[in-house]
Design a protein around this motif. Structure first.
Motif, PDB file in Angstrom:
ATOM      1  N   GLU A 186      33.434  31.466  44.750  1.00 32.18           N
ATOM      2  CA  GLU A 186      32.438  31.743  44.322  1.00 32.18           C
ATOM      3  C   GLU A 186      31.318  32.305  45.033  1.00 32.18           C
ATOM      4  O   GLU A 186      30.515  33.432  45.047  1.00 32.18           O
ATOM      5  CB  GLU A 186      31.697  30.477  43.403  1.00 32.18           C
ATOM      6  N   TYR A 201      32.869  34.347  41.337  1.00 29.94           N
ATOM      7  CA  TYR A 201      33.268  33.912  40.185  1.00 29.94           C
ATOM      8  C   TYR A 201      33.229  32.457  40.465  1.00 29.94           C
ATOM      9  O   TYR A 201      33.664  31.905  41.586  1.00 29.94           O
ATOM     10  CB  TYR A 201      34.824  34.364  40.065  1.00 29.94           C
ATOM     11  N   SER A 202      33.110  31.688  39.146  1.00 35.41           N
ATOM     12  CA  SER A 202      33.289  30.297  39.161  1.00 35.41           C
ATOM     13  C   SER A 202      34.554  29.816  39.051  1.00 35.41           C
ATOM     14  O   SER A 202      35.411  30.589  38.389  1.00 35.41           O
ATOM     15  CB  SER A 202      32.369  29.652  38.284  1.00 35.41           C
ATOM     16  N   GLU A 245      35.602  27.879  36.912  1.00 34.96           N
ATOM     17  CA  GLU A 245      35.910  27.919  35.616  1.00 34.96           C
ATOM     18  C   GLU A 245      36.100  29.344  34.793  1.00 34.96           C
ATOM     19  O   GLU A 245      37.166  29.299  33.842  1.00 34.96           O
ATOM     20  CB  GLU A 245      34.505  27.441  34.445  1.00 34.96           C
ATOM     21  N   GLU A 246      35.759  30.473  35.417  1.00 34.95           N
ATOM     22  CA  GLU A 246      36.051  31.719  35.279  1.00 34.95           C
ATOM     23  C   GLU A 246      37.494  31.865  35.470  1.00 34.95           C
ATOM     24  O   GLU A 246      37.932  33.075  35.135  1.00 34.95           O
ATOM     25  CB  GLU A 246      35.035  32.730  35.845  1.00 34.95           C
ATOM     26  N   ALA A 259      32.620  40.039  41.510  1.00 32.62           N
ATOM     27  CA  ALA A 259      32.129  39.789  39.932  1.00 32.62           C
ATOM     28  C   ALA A 259      31.278  41.159  39.771  1.00 32.62           C
ATOM     29  O   ALA A 259      30.853  41.619  38.734  1.00 32.62           O
ATOM     30  CB  ALA A 259      31.170  38.766  39.721  1.00 32.62           C
TER      31      ALA A 259
END
Length: 104
Positions: free
Chosen positions: A38, A43-44, A46-47, A88
């Motif tokens: 991240e 990007y997290s 979760e993504e 991202a």
């Protein structure tokens, strides 16, 4: 001195490292990523979890990743290699990858 860290210390190393760490299966699916993903790439977790690692790798470097996974699956050692990761926001970052197969 033991070369194997207790599970809690490994978790701390994984979570607190400024380097990108991930666990993927032999199909290239991301199983775990650390917070540095991240921080550097935007990007997290979760993504990313459950998606192909190729989502963050430049498509031109997909064969490099696929070859490394194939060699690991065959029990071969993989020398460090470089790939381009895409953030991202679309920015490219060169990453040196050290891949290994480990058992929990």
């Amino acid at each position: 001195m033991s070369l194997v860290l207790p599970h809690g210390q490994l978790d701390q190393f994984f979570l607190l490292s400024r380097d990108l760490f991930c666990c993927i299966d032999f199909e290239g699916t991301l199983l775990q990523v650390n917070p540095a993903f991240e921080t550097l790439l935007g990007y997290s977790s979760e993504e990313l979890i459950g998606r192909a690692c190729g989502v963050v790798i430049d498509p031109l470097d997909h064969p490099v990743i696929e070859g490394a996974l194939q060699r690991l699956h065959q029990g071969e050692k993989v020398t460090p290699f470089e790939v381009r990761a895409v953030s991202a926001t679309g920015k490219q970052h060169w990453l040196e990858v050290t891949a290994s197969f480990g058992r929990a």
